[in-house]
Scaffold this motif. Structure first.
Motif, PDB file in Angstrom:
ATOM      1  N   PHE A 135      37.531  31.932  40.621  1.00  0.00           N
ATOM      2  CA  PHE A 135      36.219  32.097  41.242  1.00  0.00           C
ATOM      3  C   PHE A 135      36.290  32.755  42.614  1.00  0.00           C
ATOM      4  O   PHE A 135      35.334  33.429  43.034  1.00  0.00           O
ATOM      5  CB  PHE A 135      35.539  30.722  41.358  1.00  0.00           C
ATOM      6  CG  PHE A 135      34.202  30.773  42.027  1.00  0.00           C
ATOM      7  CD1 PHE A 135      33.099  31.310  41.382  1.00  0.00           C
ATOM      8  CD2 PHE A 135      34.050  30.304  43.325  1.00  0.00           C
ATOM      9  CE1 PHE A 135      31.865  31.368  42.008  1.00  0.00           C
ATOM     10  CE2 PHE A 135      32.818  30.353  43.955  1.00  0.00           C
ATOM     11  CZ  PHE A 135      31.725  30.882  43.302  1.00  0.00           C
ATOM     12  N   ARG A 136      37.403  32.568  43.341  1.00  0.00           N
ATOM     13  CA  ARG A 136      37.459  33.140  44.691  1.00  0.00           C
ATOM     14  C   ARG A 136      37.355  34.667  44.657  1.00  0.00           C
ATOM     15  O   ARG A 136      36.751  35.273  45.551  1.00  0.00           O
ATOM     16  CB  ARG A 136      38.738  32.704  45.402  1.00  0.00           C
ATOM     17  CG  ARG A 136      40.034  33.126  44.734  1.00  0.00           C
ATOM     18  CD  ARG A 136      41.227  32.619  45.538  1.00  0.00           C
ATOM     19  NE  ARG A 136      42.492  33.060  44.982  1.00  0.00           N
ATOM     20  CZ  ARG A 136      43.143  32.401  44.037  1.00  0.00           C
ATOM     21  NH1 ARG A 136      42.623  31.277  43.539  1.00  0.00           N
ATOM     22  NH2 ARG A 136      44.293  32.859  43.570  1.00  0.00           N
ATOM     23  N   TYR A 137      37.936  35.307  43.657  1.00  0.00           N
ATOM     24  CA  TYR A 137      37.806  36.763  43.525  1.00  0.00           C
ATOM     25  C   TYR A 137      36.363  37.146  43.175  1.00  0.00           C
ATOM     26  O   TYR A 137      35.815  38.106  43.720  1.00  0.00           O
ATOM     27  CB  TYR A 137      38.749  37.285  42.442  1.00  0.00           C
ATOM     28  CG  TYR A 137      40.211  37.121  42.758  1.00  0.00           C
ATOM     29  CD1 TYR A 137      40.877  38.047  43.554  1.00  0.00           C
ATOM     30  CD2 TYR A 137      40.944  36.050  42.261  1.00  0.00           C
ATOM     31  CE1 TYR A 137      42.224  37.912  43.844  1.00  0.00           C
ATOM     32  CE2 TYR A 137      42.288  35.893  42.545  1.00  0.00           C
ATOM     33  CZ  TYR A 137      42.919  36.832  43.338  1.00  0.00           C
ATOM     34  OH  TYR A 137      44.251  36.680  43.629  1.00  0.00           O
ATOM     35  N   VAL A 138      35.775  36.383  42.271  1.00  0.00           N
ATOM     36  CA  VAL A 138      34.402  36.670  41.856  1.00  0.00           C
ATOM     37  C   VAL A 138      33.444  36.486  43.027  1.00  0.00           C
ATOM     38  O   VAL A 138      32.499  37.268  43.209  1.00  0.00           O
ATOM     39  CB  VAL A 138      34.010  35.764  40.673  1.00  0.00           C
ATOM     40  CG1 VAL A 138      32.595  36.067  40.204  1.00  0.00           C
ATOM     41  CG2 VAL A 138      34.988  35.915  39.519  1.00  0.00           C
ATOM     42  N   ALA A 139      33.694  35.448  43.826  1.00  0.00           N
ATOM     43  CA  ALA A 139      32.794  35.182  44.949  1.00  0.00           C
ATOM     44  C   ALA A 139      32.822  36.328  45.960  1.00  0.00           C
ATOM     45  O   ALA A 139      31.763  36.785  46.435  1.00  0.00           O
ATOM     46  CB  ALA A 139      33.181  33.864  45.614  1.00  0.00           C
ATOM     47  N   TRP A 140      34.028  36.784  46.306  1.00  0.00           N
ATOM     48  CA  TRP A 140      34.111  37.861  47.305  1.00  0.00           C
ATOM     49  C   TRP A 140      33.527  39.166  46.781  1.00  0.00           C
ATOM     50  O   TRP A 140      32.655  39.782  47.416  1.00  0.00           O
ATOM     51  CB  TRP A 140      35.568  38.071  47.712  1.00  0.00           C
ATOM     52  CG  TRP A 140      36.058  37.068  48.715  1.00  0.00           C
ATOM     53  CD1 TRP A 140      36.846  35.991  48.488  1.00  0.00           C
ATOM     54  CD2 TRP A 140      35.767  37.055  50.115  1.00  0.00           C
ATOM     55  NE1 TRP A 140      37.082  35.297  49.644  1.00  0.00           N
ATOM     56  CE2 TRP A 140      36.426  35.943  50.675  1.00  0.00           C
ATOM     57  CE3 TRP A 140      35.016  37.875  50.964  1.00  0.00           C
ATOM     58  CZ2 TRP A 140      36.367  35.621  52.020  1.00  0.00           C
ATOM     59  CZ3 TRP A 140      34.950  37.556  52.322  1.00  0.00           C
ATOM     60  CH2 TRP A 140      35.603  36.444  52.824  1.00  0.00           C
ATOM     61  N   ILE A 141      34.009  39.619  45.632  1.00  0.00           N
ATOM     62  CA  ILE A 141      33.582  40.922  45.116  1.00  0.00           C
ATOM     63  C   ILE A 141      32.129  40.871  44.644  1.00  0.00           C
ATOM     64  O   ILE A 141      31.343  41.806  44.864  1.00  0.00           O
ATOM     65  CB  ILE A 141      34.523  41.385  44.000  1.00  0.00           C
ATOM     66  CG1 ILE A 141      35.958  41.492  44.540  1.00  0.00           C
ATOM     67  CG2 ILE A 141      34.074  42.713  43.417  1.00  0.00           C
ATOM     68  CD1 ILE A 141      36.981  41.842  43.481  1.00  0.00           C
ATOM     69  N   GLY A 142      31.742  39.769  43.982  1.00  0.00           N
ATOM     70  CA  GLY A 142      30.349  39.646  43.575  1.00  0.00           C
ATOM     71  C   GLY A 142      29.410  39.565  44.766  1.00  0.00           C
ATOM     72  O   GLY A 142      28.297  40.126  44.737  1.00  0.00           O
ATOM     73  N   PHE A 199      32.079  41.736  34.974  1.00  0.00           N
ATOM     74  CA  PHE A 199      32.238  40.762  33.888  1.00  0.00           C
ATOM     75  C   PHE A 199      33.720  40.490  33.615  1.00  0.00           C
ATOM     76  O   PHE A 199      34.138  39.335  33.445  1.00  0.00           O
ATOM     77  CB  PHE A 199      31.557  41.298  32.627  1.00  0.00           C
ATOM     78  CG  PHE A 199      31.814  40.479  31.397  1.00  0.00           C
ATOM     79  CD1 PHE A 199      31.132  39.306  31.167  1.00  0.00           C
ATOM     80  CD2 PHE A 199      32.756  40.886  30.454  1.00  0.00           C
ATOM     81  CE1 PHE A 199      31.373  38.544  30.027  1.00  0.00           C
ATOM     82  CE2 PHE A 199      33.005  40.145  29.325  1.00  0.00           C
ATOM     83  CZ  PHE A 199      32.309  38.966  29.105  1.00  0.00           C
ATOM     84  N   THR A 200      34.525  41.546  33.569  1.00  0.00           N
ATOM     85  CA  THR A 200      35.967  41.387  33.328  1.00  0.00           C
ATOM     86  C   THR A 200      36.619  40.578  34.440  1.00  0.00           C
ATOM     87  O   THR A 200      37.486  39.734  34.191  1.00  0.00           O
ATOM     88  CB  THR A 200      36.631  42.762  33.212  1.00  0.00           C
ATOM     89  OG1 THR A 200      35.993  43.509  32.175  1.00  0.00           O
ATOM     90  CG2 THR A 200      38.113  42.632  32.908  1.00  0.00           C
ATOM     91  N   LEU A 201      36.210  40.824  35.676  1.00  0.00           N
ATOM     92  CA  LEU A 201      36.755  40.068  36.809  1.00  0.00           C
ATOM     93  C   LEU A 201      36.445  38.591  36.666  1.00  0.00           C
ATOM     94  O   LEU A 201      37.319  37.735  36.896  1.00  0.00           O
ATOM     95  CB  LEU A 201      36.172  40.615  38.110  1.00  0.00           C
ATOM     96  CG  LEU A 201      36.624  39.901  39.393  1.00  0.00           C
ATOM     97  CD1 LEU A 201      38.081  40.213  39.680  1.00  0.00           C
ATOM     98  CD2 LEU A 201      35.743  40.304  40.564  1.00  0.00           C
ATOM     99  N   ALA A 202      35.226  38.254  36.274  1.00  0.00           N
ATOM    100  CA  ALA A 202      34.848  36.850  36.117  1.00  0.00           C
ATOM    101  C   ALA A 202      35.605  36.178  34.979  1.00  0.00           C
ATOM    102  O   ALA A 202      35.853  34.969  35.022  1.00  0.00           O
ATOM    103  CB  ALA A 202      33.342  36.745  35.873  1.00  0.00           C
ATOM    104  N   VAL A 203      35.989  36.956  33.961  1.00  0.00           N
ATOM    105  CA  VAL A 203      36.716  36.389  32.821  1.00  0.00           C
ATOM    106  C   VAL A 203      38.184  36.151  33.152  1.00  0.00           C
ATOM    107  O   VAL A 203      38.757  35.109  32.810  1.00  0.00           O
ATOM    108  CB  VAL A 203      36.593  37.310  31.591  1.00  0.00           C
ATOM    109  CG1 VAL A 203      37.522  36.838  30.467  1.00  0.00           C
ATOM    110  CG2 VAL A 203      35.158  37.332  31.096  1.00  0.00           C
ATOM    111  N   HIS A 204      38.817  37.083  33.859  1.00  0.00           N
ATOM    112  CA  HIS A 204      40.269  37.064  34.013  1.00  0.00           C
ATOM    113  C   HIS A 204      40.774  36.581  35.368  1.00  0.00           C
ATOM    114  O   HIS A 204      41.987  36.463  35.548  1.00  0.00           O
ATOM    115  CB  HIS A 204      40.836  38.475  33.763  1.00  0.00           C
ATOM    116  CG  HIS A 204      40.702  38.919  32.343  1.00  0.00           C
ATOM    117  ND1 HIS A 204      41.522  38.476  31.329  1.00  0.00           N
ATOM    118  CD2 HIS A 204      39.816  39.765  31.743  1.00  0.00           C
ATOM    119  CE1 HIS A 204      41.174  39.028  30.186  1.00  0.00           C
ATOM    120  NE2 HIS A 204      40.132  39.810  30.406  1.00  0.00           N
TER     121      HIS A 204
END
Length: 398
Positions: A115-122, A107-112
């Motif tokens: 999207f490219r970080y969220v896409a890879w890690i998620g 959740f913190t990653l998606a907030v701060h």
């Protein structure tokens, strides 16, 4: 797209200067709530450990210890959101009690972060969910149901974080837009004040310079002609008195306009093209040799603003000729017709002897150029082939 400073503040959680801002009471409250949520989910997961078959006491204690450390690491989520989310991927394979901390990290990653970080890690998190459910099966749910519930919970948490980020981006954008709007409004107000001051200064120069030049000429004549007859002295004194009276009257009108705040209200009517005859007569009375040629088709049809500009150009040119080329012959020529424009030419012969130096010369011509440009016309000036001087202006008409 957000400005770079706002994007840096949003993505790094730091100020544009690089210094980390102090946490507010709201920040501490949110961090504490996230920590409690991670602990609560960890406790619920710990109860599920008792139902697992074939799980040793040592492995259960290690699972709970790793989960406790993961919950403690939640306090680092603002400083290292990417690192915490990456670390939680292998931790979630080893510890069920760390699942709450893993969700908070995602959740913190998606907030701060973008999207490219969220896409890879998620994406990696979703990919390992089937492996987690296979290695640590839920005794109360079938394998497929556990995978779907875990994937749905991960997607909901990620979407919630992205929604929070979008809302924060919108607020920052609106705040930045409001600041820029205030700055632009202040700049427009300053520019309007500057233009108003320039217009007032130009009007004062055009109005008073002519009168004060008459005063100077006749006062100089009295000073250098001590042998003048009584009639000449009386005539010069009369011109000085009338010029001083007119200058004071013009000054009162300008001050009245400033007090009223509207340049179009109060005072005597503004001069138009028809007032050129009186201007030439006044100059001749002051001792100038002026030839006036007017070839204007239907002078009454000349717009008031164009006529006023033509009058000011002729007035300033006559004033300059009186100051810089005293005693020379001056020709004022005005021609034009509707649809063709209005031409104003003021030319003086070369001065006899050395040209007197007048401090502050040139300001009037600059003002005339600006005045002609505001009226939609042009103005040029310069020396002629016989060392005289000419002012040429073309103003729109029709």
């Amino acid at each position: 797209m957000l400005p770079s400073a706002l994007a840096q503040e949003l993505e790094s959680g730091t100020e544009a200067t690089g210094r980390r801002p102090r946490r507010t009471a709201r920040d501490w409250l949110v961090d504490f709530a996230c920590f409690l949520l991670a602990v609560l989910l960890g406790v619920l997961s710990a109860e599920a450990l008792e139902k697992e078959t074939g799980l040793s006491a040592a492995f259960e204690a290690a699972d709970q210890l790793i989960g406790a450390l993961a919950c403690a690491a939640v306090w680092l989520r603002r400083r290292w959101p990417v690192g915490l989310a990456v670390a939680m991927v292998p931790v979630s394979l080893l510890s069920l009690t760390a699942s709450g901390a893993a969700l908070v990290a995602l959740f913190t990653l998606a907030v701060h972060r973008p999207f490219r970080y969220v896409a890879w890690i998620g994406g990696v998190t979703l990919a390992v969910l089937p492996l987690v459910s296979w290695l640590r099966p839920d005794p109360d749910l079938p394998y497929l149901g556990a995978v779907l519930i875990s994937a749905l919970l991960t997607a909901v948490v990620t979407g919630w974080g992205m929604l929070a980020r979008a809302k924060r981006q919108l607020l920052l954008s609106l705040r930045d837009r409001a600041r820029r709007a205030e700055t632009e409004a202040r700049l427009r107000a300053e520019q309007a004040q500057r233009l108003a001051r320039e217009a007032i200064a130009r009007e004062m120069h055009d109005v008073l310079a002519h009168r004060l030049t008459l005063l100077s000429v006749h006062a100089g004549a009295l000073e250098f002609r001590p042998d003048a007859s009584g009639e000449e002295v009386a005539r010069a004194a009369g011109v000085i008195r009338e010029s001083a009276h007119d200058a004071l009257q013009d000054l009162r009108e300008i001050i009245g306009v400033l007090r009223a705040g509207d340049a179009d209200e109060g005072g005597r009517p503004q001069p138009t093209l028809a007032a050129l005859d009186a201007l030439v007569a006044e100059s001749r009375q002051a001792g100038m040799k002026v030839t006036f040629v007017q070839r204007v088709t239907d002078p009454d049809a000349v717009p008031a603003s164009v006529g006023r500009t033509a009058y000011r150009i002729a007035q300033e040119a006559l004033t300059n000729a009186r100051k810089h080329a005293p005693g020379t012959e001056v020709t004022v020529q005005v021609t034009g017709a509707p649809g063709e424009g209005l031409d104003v030419r003021v030319r003086n012969a070369p001065p006899e002897g050395e040209v007197p130096l007048v401090p502050g010369s040139g300001q009037g011509l600059i003002g005339l150029t600006e005045r002609a440009a505001l009226a939609g016309g042009t103005l040029a000036h310069g020396a002629t082939a016989d060392r005289g001087f000419e002012v040429r202006s073309r103003l729109p008409w029709g």
